[in-house]
Design a protein around this motif. Structure first.
Motif, PDB file in Angstrom:
ATOM      1  N   ALA A 163       0.828  -1.208   0.000  1.00 45.53           N
ATOM      2  CA  ALA A 163       0.000   0.000   0.000  1.00 45.53           C
ATOM      3  C   ALA A 163       0.860   1.254   0.000  1.00 45.53           C
ATOM      4  CB  ALA A 163      -0.932  -0.006   1.209  1.00 45.53           C
ATOM      5  N   LEU A 164       1.963   1.232   0.749  1.00 45.01           N
ATOM      6  CA  LEU A 164       2.843   2.399   0.799  1.00 45.01           C
ATOM      7  C   LEU A 164       3.507   2.649  -0.545  1.00 45.01           C
ATOM      8  CD1 LEU A 164       4.486   1.773   4.292  1.00 45.01           C
ATOM      9  CD2 LEU A 164       2.862   3.597   3.708  1.00 45.01           C
ATOM     10  N   LEU A 165       3.946   1.584  -1.222  1.00 39.52           N
ATOM     11  CA  LEU A 165       4.589   1.744  -2.532  1.00 39.52           C
ATOM     12  C   LEU A 165       3.610   2.284  -3.566  1.00 39.52           C
ATOM     13  CD1 LEU A 165       6.769  -1.504  -2.679  1.00 39.52           C
ATOM     14  CD2 LEU A 165       7.616   0.849  -2.621  1.00 39.52           C
ATOM     15  N   VAL A 166       2.399   1.724  -3.571  1.00 41.66           N
ATOM     16  CA  VAL A 166       1.391   2.196  -4.527  1.00 41.66           C
ATOM     17  C   VAL A 166       1.034   3.650  -4.246  1.00 41.66           C
ATOM     18  CG1 VAL A 166      -0.973   1.886  -5.358  1.00 41.66           C
ATOM     19  CG2 VAL A 166       0.471  -0.111  -4.971  1.00 41.66           C
ATOM     20  N   ALA A 167       0.854   3.970  -2.959  1.00 41.89           N
ATOM     21  CA  ALA A 167       0.520   5.341  -2.590  1.00 41.89           C
ATOM     22  C   ALA A 167       1.631   6.303  -3.003  1.00 41.89           C
ATOM     23  CB  ALA A 167       0.271   5.437  -1.084  1.00 41.89           C
ATOM     24  N   GLY A 168       2.876   5.911  -2.785  1.00 38.56           N
ATOM     25  CA  GLY A 168       3.991   6.760  -3.172  1.00 38.56           C
ATOM     26  C   GLY A 168       4.081   6.957  -4.672  1.00 38.56           C
ATOM     27  N   GLY A 169       3.934   5.871  -5.425  1.00 40.03           N
ATOM     28  CA  GLY A 169       3.989   5.993  -6.880  1.00 40.03           C
ATOM     29  C   GLY A 169       2.885   6.880  -7.422  1.00 40.03           C
ATOM     30  N   ALA A 170       1.678   6.706  -6.917  1.00 39.43           N
ATOM     31  CA  ALA A 170       0.550   7.518  -7.370  1.00 39.43           C
ATOM     32  C   ALA A 170       0.746   8.979  -6.972  1.00 39.43           C
ATOM     33  CB  ALA A 170      -0.750   6.984  -6.773  1.00 39.43           C
ATOM     34  N   ALA A 171       1.262   9.200  -5.757  1.00 36.74           N
ATOM     35  CA  ALA A 171       1.522  10.564  -5.316  1.00 36.74           C
ATOM     36  C   ALA A 171       2.569  11.232  -6.183  1.00 36.74           C
ATOM     37  CB  ALA A 171       1.971  10.566  -3.860  1.00 36.74           C
ATOM     38  N   GLY A 172       3.557  10.460  -6.633  1.00 28.70           N
ATOM     39  CA  GLY A 172       4.588  11.008  -7.506  1.00 28.70           C
ATOM     40  C   GLY A 172       4.022  11.506  -8.822  1.00 28.70           C
ATOM     41  N   ILE A 173       3.125  10.731  -9.420  1.00 25.44           N
ATOM     42  CA  ILE A 173       2.486  11.165 -10.668  1.00 25.44           C
ATOM     43  C   ILE A 173       1.620  12.385 -10.424  1.00 25.44           C
ATOM     44  CG2 ILE A 173       0.645  10.524 -12.292  1.00 25.44           C
ATOM     45  CD1 ILE A 173       3.247   9.418 -13.171  1.00 25.44           C
ATOM     46  N   ALA A 174       0.836  12.359  -9.359  1.00 24.81           N
ATOM     47  CA  ALA A 174      -0.061  13.480  -9.057  1.00 24.81           C
ATOM     48  C   ALA A 174       0.711  14.772  -8.850  1.00 24.81           C
ATOM     49  CB  ALA A 174      -0.907  13.158  -7.831  1.00 24.81           C
ATOM     50  N   ALA A 175       1.809  14.700  -8.103  1.00 27.61           N
ATOM     51  CA  ALA A 175       2.586  15.902  -7.814  1.00 27.61           C
ATOM     52  C   ALA A 175       3.367  16.374  -9.033  1.00 27.61           C
ATOM     53  CB  ALA A 175       3.542  15.638  -6.644  1.00 27.61           C
ATOM     54  N   ALA A 176       3.896  15.445  -9.822  1.00 29.13           N
ATOM     55  CA  ALA A 176       4.716  15.828 -10.970  1.00 29.13           C
ATOM     56  C   ALA A 176       3.890  16.490 -12.061  1.00 29.13           C
ATOM     57  CB  ALA A 176       5.428  14.591 -11.530  1.00 29.13           C
ATOM     58  N   PHE A 177       2.690  15.986 -12.316  1.00 28.57           N
ATOM     59  CA  PHE A 177       1.828  16.524 -13.370  1.00 28.57           C
ATOM     60  C   PHE A 177       0.806  17.522 -12.842  1.00 28.57           C
ATOM     61  CE2 PHE A 177       2.906  12.559 -15.792  1.00 28.57           C
ATOM     62  CZ  PHE A 177       3.372  13.180 -16.934  1.00 28.57           C
ATOM     63  N   ASN A 178       0.752  17.707 -11.511  1.00 28.69           N
ATOM     64  CA  ASN A 178      -0.325  18.490 -10.903  1.00 28.69           C
ATOM     65  C   ASN A 178      -1.676  17.957 -11.383  1.00 28.69           C
ATOM     66  OD1 ASN A 178      -1.588  20.396  -9.362  1.00 28.69           O
ATOM     67  ND2 ASN A 178      -1.245  22.110 -10.751  1.00 28.69           N
ATOM     68  N   ALA A 179      -1.799  16.616 -11.323  1.00 23.72           N
ATOM     69  CA  ALA A 179      -2.981  15.929 -11.848  1.00 23.72           C
ATOM     70  C   ALA A 179      -3.405  14.841 -10.867  1.00 23.72           C
ATOM     71  CB  ALA A 179      -2.663  15.314 -13.217  1.00 23.72           C
ATOM     72  N   PRO A 180      -4.158  15.194  -9.818  1.00 20.99           N
ATOM     73  CA  PRO A 180      -4.510  14.215  -8.786  1.00 20.99           C
ATOM     74  C   PRO A 180      -5.352  13.054  -9.293  1.00 20.99           C
ATOM     75  CG  PRO A 180      -5.696  16.289  -8.472  1.00 20.99           C
ATOM     76  CD  PRO A 180      -4.646  16.550  -9.493  1.00 20.99           C
ATOM     77  N   LEU A 181      -6.284  13.327 -10.190  1.00 26.59           N
ATOM     78  CA  LEU A 181      -7.117  12.246 -10.717  1.00 26.59           C
ATOM     79  C   LEU A 181      -6.270  11.238 -11.483  1.00 26.59           C
ATOM     80  CD1 LEU A 181      -9.918  11.054 -11.080  1.00 26.59           C
ATOM     81  CD2 LEU A 181     -10.249  12.551 -13.067  1.00 26.59           C
ATOM     82  N   ALA A 182      -5.274  11.740 -12.214  1.00 22.57           N
ATOM     83  CA  ALA A 182      -4.373  10.842 -12.937  1.00 22.57           C
ATOM     84  C   ALA A 182      -3.603   9.952 -11.965  1.00 22.57           C
ATOM     85  CB  ALA A 182      -3.405  11.649 -13.788  1.00 22.57           C
ATOM     86  N   GLY A 183      -3.280  10.480 -10.774  1.00 18.51           N
ATOM     87  CA  GLY A 183      -2.592   9.673  -9.782  1.00 18.51           C
ATOM     88  C   GLY A 183      -3.423   8.493  -9.332  1.00 18.51           C
ATOM     89  N   VAL A 184      -4.716   8.715  -9.120  1.00 19.44           N
ATOM     90  CA  VAL A 184      -5.603   7.624  -8.706  1.00 19.44           C
ATOM     91  C   VAL A 184      -5.691   6.553  -9.794  1.00 19.44           C
ATOM     92  CG1 VAL A 184      -7.956   7.018  -8.044  1.00 19.44           C
ATOM     93  CG2 VAL A 184      -6.956   9.167  -7.234  1.00 19.44           C
TER      94      VAL A 184
END
Length: 455
Positions: A163-184
């Motif tokens: 869960a921590l790895l998935v959360a971190g990876g998704a957070a990385g995409i969300a923060a890098a693209f400023n796209a939270p929905l894309a992170g999910v």
């Protein structure tokens, strides 16, 4: 027999265990820290590329020495000390999530040590002028931070490493693209395959907090601004279909080329790459430098500025740019230097859309460019939902939701006829090497184990 929830009983249960709230506070803190690391990486990459651009504008021919020398140094340092930091970062996190990988070997792919290395070596790739992006590496950066939280959680915590790895990876995409929905969507489509109920809270929390950190640093702005979408009608069908099909073919070929290159297909050049990886990296760097000189510097870096120019109809680029960006991105990835392909893929897709627009319907230029970005990214990653949502959020293209979705789905379908899934194949190869089932190639992270305490 089902009973209605007892509010007071559930409330007492929530506040009965102080350790539960400490665990939650730890996860929240690490989610914020992951966002800060991504923001720091973004600033470092932008500063490094500005340094390169200054050198290029003052002494253009100097890049013929600077780029290959720095590329060789990056690959040497990566192979010597941080083999797990090579390449994009997304295959590494997929490999860390693979059930076949022993838990004690996860440190080969995700750790604080690799996070710091990824930031430094990734920024150095921008300083070299390589055709790289920071979004894929941000996945490994954030996941490396989040997984470190496990060492501070209570032994009975329901928050596991996955869960921590998935959360971190998704957070990385969300923060890098400023796209939270894309992170999910990225968490579901690319990393986990499903969103488990007990892990969903951790994942959403990571995305929200890391996204808030990014918004605080860069503002609540779309990555490429807001595109001007004209009235869409049936006249867009032909050009849009052409963009989707061409993006699918090009993206499929690109993925197949990367797979063959990075998994050590039996070719003469890969034999040379195995024997002399640093020299090979220098040769790739020299080729990227020459391509950049030919294009006036447009192919260096992520290509985001070129996309912005195309979207605003400024300084149209020839189709040759798209081809050369394709080659430069492939050579950069083949060199073994840490760096992503998300942003360069968007640049290549934008070039495809721009070329079709100039041939068919110039007034549909921004729309076709957006379709090209979604199509090529979906074809390369074979993750169409993530691709179209990323593009939609990056250009504020809510008026094009169905068009972007159709382009991404069609391009991904065409790509699947040409190539295996890129990240999944690379991850399987990494797991095979890490477990001893496959022979190591220059890029595989098998040189050193992480200390158990950083797991």
């Amino acid at each position: 027999m089902n009973h209605e929830p007892d509010f007071l009983q559930n409330l007492r249960a929530e506040f009965s265990g102080w350790r539960l709230w400490i665990d939650r506070a730890i996860v929240l803190g690490y989610a914020v820290l992951a966002g800060l690391f991504v923001v720091g990486f973004t600033h470092a990459a932008e500063w490094a590329f500005a340094l390169f651009e200054g050198l290029f504008h003052r002494h253009p021919w100097a890049v013929l020495l600077w780029t290959p020398a720095l590329t060789a140094a990056i690959v040497w340092a990566t192979r010597r000390w941080f083999p797990g930091a090579a390449g994009s970062g997304i295959p590494q996190i997929k490999a860390a999530l693979d059930p076949e990988l022993p838990s004690e070997r996860r440190g080969l792919f995700a750790s604080l040590r690799l996070t710091l290395a990824k930031i430094g070596l990734g920024a150095a790739g921008f300083a070299a002028g390589l055709s790289v992006g920071r979004e894929g590496p941000s996945v490994q950066v954030a996941a490396g931070v989040m997984q470190h939280a496990k060492r501070w959680l209570s032994p009975g915590s329901t928050i596991d490493m996955r869960a921590l790895l998935v959360a971190g990876g998704a957070a990385g995409i969300a923060a890098a693209f400023n796209a939270p929905l894309a992170g999910v969507v990225f968490a579901i489509e690319e990393l986990s395959g499903r969103l488990e109920a007990r892990a969903s809270g951790v994942i959403i929390t990571g995305i929200v907090l890391a996204g808030l950190v990014a918004v605080s640093a860069f503002g609540n702005l779309s990555y490429f601004g807001v595109i001007r979408v004209p009235h869409l009608d049936w006249s867009l069908l032909g050009p849009g279909l052409a963009v989707a099909l061409l993006s699918g073919v090009a993206g499929g070929l690109f993925a197949r080329l990367l797979i063959a290159s990075l998994t050590g297909a039996p070719q003469r050049l890969n034999h040379w790459r195995r024997r002399y990886p640093v020299r090979f990296a220098a040769a790739c760097g020299l080729a990227v430098a020459v391509i950049g000189l030919v294009t006036g510097g447009v192919t260096y870096g992520a290509g985001s500025e070129a996309v912005k120019q195309m979207l605003h109809g400024e300084a149209p680029l020839s189709p040759l740019y798209t081809l050369l960006k394709f080659v430069a991105t492939w050579l950069t990835a083949w060199s073994g230097a840490p760096g992503g392909i998300f942003a360069p893929s968007l640049s290549i897709g934008a070039g495809i859309g721009d070329a079709i627009a100039r041939l068919a319907s110039p007034e549909f230029g921004p729309a076709l460019i957006a379709l090209g970005m979604a199509g090529f990214l979906a074809a390369v990653t074979q993750a169409p939902l993530t691709a179209f949502i990323i593009v939609m959020e990056m250009v504020d293209g809510h008026a094009m939701v169905l068009s972007l979705m159709a382009s991404a789905m069609l391009a991904s379908l065409v790509s699947r006829m040409i190539s295996r899934p890129l990240y999944e194949t690379l991850a399987e190869h990494m797991v095979g090497v890490a477990t001893g089932r496959l022979a190591a190639q220059p890029q595989e992270p098998v040189a050193r184990e992480e200390p158990p305490r950083s797991q």
